[in-house]
Write a protein that holds these residues in place. Structure first.
Motif, PDB file in Angstrom:
ATOM      1  N   PRO A 278      -3.348  21.239  -9.946  1.00  0.00           N
ATOM      2  CA  PRO A 278      -3.450  20.658 -11.464  1.00  0.00           C
ATOM      3  C   PRO A 278      -4.517  19.471 -11.710  1.00  0.00           C
ATOM      4  N   THR A 279      -4.540  18.765 -10.366  1.00  0.00           N
ATOM      5  CA  THR A 279      -5.692  17.658 -10.447  1.00  0.00           C
ATOM      6  C   THR A 279      -7.018  17.997 -10.638  1.00  0.00           C
ATOM      7  N   GLY A 280      -7.366  19.147  -9.842  1.00  0.00           N
ATOM      8  CA  GLY A 280      -8.701  19.641 -10.111  1.00  0.00           C
ATOM      9  C   GLY A 280      -8.906  20.519 -11.221  1.00  0.00           C
ATOM     10  N   TRP A 281      -7.789  21.008 -12.104  1.00  0.00           N
ATOM     11  CA  TRP A 281      -8.335  21.603 -13.039  1.00  0.00           C
ATOM     12  C   TRP A 281      -8.296  20.698 -14.342  1.00  0.00           C
ATOM     13  N   PHE A 282      -7.541  19.535 -14.140  1.00  0.00           N
ATOM     14  CA  PHE A 282      -7.444  18.552 -15.234  1.00  0.00           C
ATOM     15  C   PHE A 282      -8.924  17.900 -15.102  1.00  0.00           C
ATOM     16  N   ALA A 283      -9.494  17.575 -14.013  1.00  0.00           N
ATOM     17  CA  ALA A 283     -10.789  17.177 -13.762  1.00  0.00           C
ATOM     18  C   ALA A 283     -11.942  18.130 -14.401  1.00  0.00           C
ATOM     19  N   PHE A 284     -11.825  19.420 -14.165  1.00  0.00           N
ATOM     20  CA  PHE A 284     -12.530  20.206 -14.761  1.00  0.00           C
ATOM     21  C   PHE A 284     -12.465  20.426 -16.151  1.00  0.00           C
TER      22      PHE A 284
END
Length: 97
Positions: free
Chosen positions: A53-59
């Motif tokens: 979720p951290t990576g998808w939120f950054a994207f």
């Protein structure tokens, strides 16, 4: 498919359908080439290449920032063009009230 509604000419429909399919393939490949490396770069756990979720939120933040910046630039350009056309208009604008 809405392609038959676009034109009566069969050749034009074939060209339109071909361009649409090429664009679809290109767009699908862009997910692999651009989105996933960004997601994995910002992910804490790579989860077998799916990211977290951290990576998808950054994207999402990056995509939202690009979209917001594009909207601001578009609004600024359109506003300046409208103001320029109002200034150079020969006849006065009609009164609204």
């Amino acid at each position: 498919s809405k392609i038959p509604a676009l034109s009566f000419d069969s050749h034009e429909r074939e060209v339109t359908a071909t361009v649409a399919r090429i664009g679809s393939v290109f767009g699908g490949q862009m997910v692999t080439v651009i989105v996933m490396p960004v997601v994995l770069y910002f992910s804490v756990n790579q989860n077998g290449g799916a990211g977290d979720p951290t990576g998808w939120f950054a994207f999402a933040c990056i995509g939202g920032g690009i979209a917001t910046l594009g909207a601001i630039i578009l609004a600024w350009v359109l506003t300046s063009r409208i103001m320029l056309s109002v200034k150079t208009r020969k006849k006065p604008l009609p009164r609204m009230y």
